[in-house]
Motif scaffolding. Structure first.
Motif, PDB file in Angstrom:
ATOM      1  N   SER A  32       0.820  -1.226   0.000  1.00  0.00           N
ATOM      2  CA  SER A  32       0.000   0.000   0.000  1.00  0.00           C
ATOM      3  C   SER A  32       0.845   1.264   0.000  1.00  0.00           C
ATOM      4  CB  SER A  32      -0.933   0.005   1.218  1.00  0.00           C
ATOM      5  OG  SER A  32      -0.177  -0.076   2.423  1.00  0.00           O
ATOM      6  N   SER A  33       2.155   1.135  -0.164  1.00  0.00           N
ATOM      7  CA  SER A  33       3.047   2.288  -0.123  1.00  0.00           C
ATOM      8  C   SER A  33       3.509   2.654  -1.530  1.00  0.00           C
ATOM      9  CB  SER A  33       4.264   1.982   0.761  1.00  0.00           C
ATOM     10  OG  SER A  33       4.911   0.797   0.335  1.00  0.00           O
ATOM     11  N   ALA A  39      -0.079   3.802  -3.123  1.00  0.00           N
ATOM     12  CA  ALA A  39      -0.869   4.718  -2.302  1.00  0.00           C
ATOM     13  C   ALA A  39      -1.714   5.644  -3.165  1.00  0.00           C
ATOM     14  CB  ALA A  39       0.050   5.532  -1.390  1.00  0.00           C
ATOM     15  N   LEU A  40      -1.377   5.744  -4.457  1.00  0.00           N
ATOM     16  CA  LEU A  40      -2.111   6.621  -5.377  1.00  0.00           C
ATOM     17  C   LEU A  40      -3.176   5.874  -6.149  1.00  0.00           C
ATOM     18  CD1 LEU A  40       0.868   8.686  -6.825  1.00  0.00           C
ATOM     19  CD2 LEU A  40      -0.760   9.390  -5.062  1.00  0.00           C
ATOM     20  N   GLY A  86      -6.364  -8.957   3.429  1.00  0.00           N
ATOM     21  CA  GLY A  86      -6.143  -7.530   3.579  1.00  0.00           C
ATOM     22  C   GLY A  86      -6.396  -6.720   2.321  1.00  0.00           C
ATOM     23  N   TYR A  87      -6.634  -7.399   1.187  1.00  0.00           N
ATOM     24  CA  TYR A  87      -6.790  -6.636  -0.059  1.00  0.00           C
ATOM     25  C   TYR A  87      -8.095  -5.861  -0.093  1.00  0.00           C
ATOM     26  CZ  TYR A  87      -6.628  -5.216  -4.885  1.00  0.00           C
ATOM     27  OH  TYR A  87      -6.613  -4.444  -6.020  1.00  0.00           O
ATOM     28  N   ARG A 105      -8.387  -2.016  -0.927  1.00  0.00           N
ATOM     29  CA  ARG A 105      -9.243  -1.551  -2.024  1.00  0.00           C
ATOM     30  C   ARG A 105     -10.190  -0.462  -1.541  1.00  0.00           C
ATOM     31  NH1 ARG A 105     -13.206  -5.926  -4.490  1.00  0.00           N
ATOM     32  NH2 ARG A 105     -14.142  -5.546  -2.436  1.00  0.00           N
ATOM     33  N   ASN A 106     -10.660  -0.596  -0.336  1.00  0.00           N
ATOM     34  CA  ASN A 106     -11.581   0.409   0.203  1.00  0.00           C
ATOM     35  C   ASN A 106     -10.868   1.701   0.587  1.00  0.00           C
ATOM     36  OD1 ASN A 106     -13.733  -1.363  -0.084  1.00  0.00           O
ATOM     37  ND2 ASN A 106     -13.551  -2.152   2.013  1.00  0.00           N
ATOM     38  N   SER A 107      -9.572   1.614   0.892  1.00  0.00           N
ATOM     39  CA  SER A 107      -8.835   2.804   1.332  1.00  0.00           C
ATOM     40  C   SER A 107      -8.229   3.585   0.167  1.00  0.00           C
ATOM     41  CB  SER A 107      -7.733   2.414   2.316  1.00  0.00           C
ATOM     42  OG  SER A 107      -6.755   1.609   1.683  1.00  0.00           O
TER      43      SER A 107
END
Length: 207
Positions: free
Chosen positions: A131-132, A136-137, A190-191, A195-197
């Motif tokens: 997620s980094s 993150a974009l 955790g995906y 996906r929601n974030s």
């Protein structure tokens, strides 16, 4: 790739093609050397791809369409050059090469961040959600980088008709992206939360 350019073009006297090949292969070589040194496991994962490497029939179809589209991105500009269907000023050709280089650079950042960037849709036993960095974009930054590169290719080759081939590849790319999301949501812990974030899939602030 050189054969797909120069044979349909009927000539080797085509500076746009030589410039494009230099940019494309210099970028590819630099990224390969980086992976050899820093992440040979990822390089091994990237060595097996294409329609025959996929396990699911739907992915074989998607990758076949994408592969044919990639060939079209070379052959159509070559025919355009041969028959003079369209013309681009030199600065557009240079802009196209910048896009090709930018696409490779985006893929480099993806590889630096994610050692699980398979060429096929599958999971490693120890895979985790990334997620980094570019993730993150957008949720699929490699597809974003590839799209920039694909758009740059016909422009670098000086062909407006070649740009239309991108419109053929784009639905296949989106189709694969959606299928990959479905696979990851079902199989990678955790995906769904990731996906929601991260709201955007392909283009920041667009989609």
């Amino acid at each position: 790739m050189a054969a797909l350019l120069f044979v349909p073009a009927g000539t080797r006297s085509w500076w746009q093609a030589w410039t494009f090949l230099a940019v494309y292969f210099a970028s590819s070589l630099a990224l390969t050397l980086y992976l050899i040194k820093e992440d040979p496991a990822l390089l091994q994962r990237r060595m097996r791809g294409g329609p025959t490497a996929e396990k699911e029939p739907i992915q074989k179809i998607i990758m076949l369409i994408a592969s044919l589209g990639f060939v079209g991105l070379l052959v159509v500009p070559a025919l355009d050059h041969r028959f003079g269907w369209s013309q681009m000023p030199p600065y557009m050709t240079l802009a196209g090469n910048v896009l090709v280089g930018a696409g490779w650079l985006a893929i480099f950042f993806v590889f630096r961040e994610n050692s699980f960037a398979f060429a096929t849709i599958e999971l490693a036993p120890d895979q985790k959600v990334i997620s980094s960095g570019p993730y993150a974009l957008v949720r699929h930054p490699m597809y974003s980088g590839a799209l920039v590169m694909l758009l740059g290719m016909p422009i670098a080759l000086g062909s407006w008709w070649g740009v239309l081939v991108v419109a053929v590849i784009l639905p296949a790319l989106i189709w694969r992206l959606l299928e990959e999301e479905k696979f990851l949501a079902e199989n990678l812990a955790g995906y769904v939360a990731y996906r929601n974030s991260v709201r955007y899939r392909l283009l920041p602030w667009v989609w």
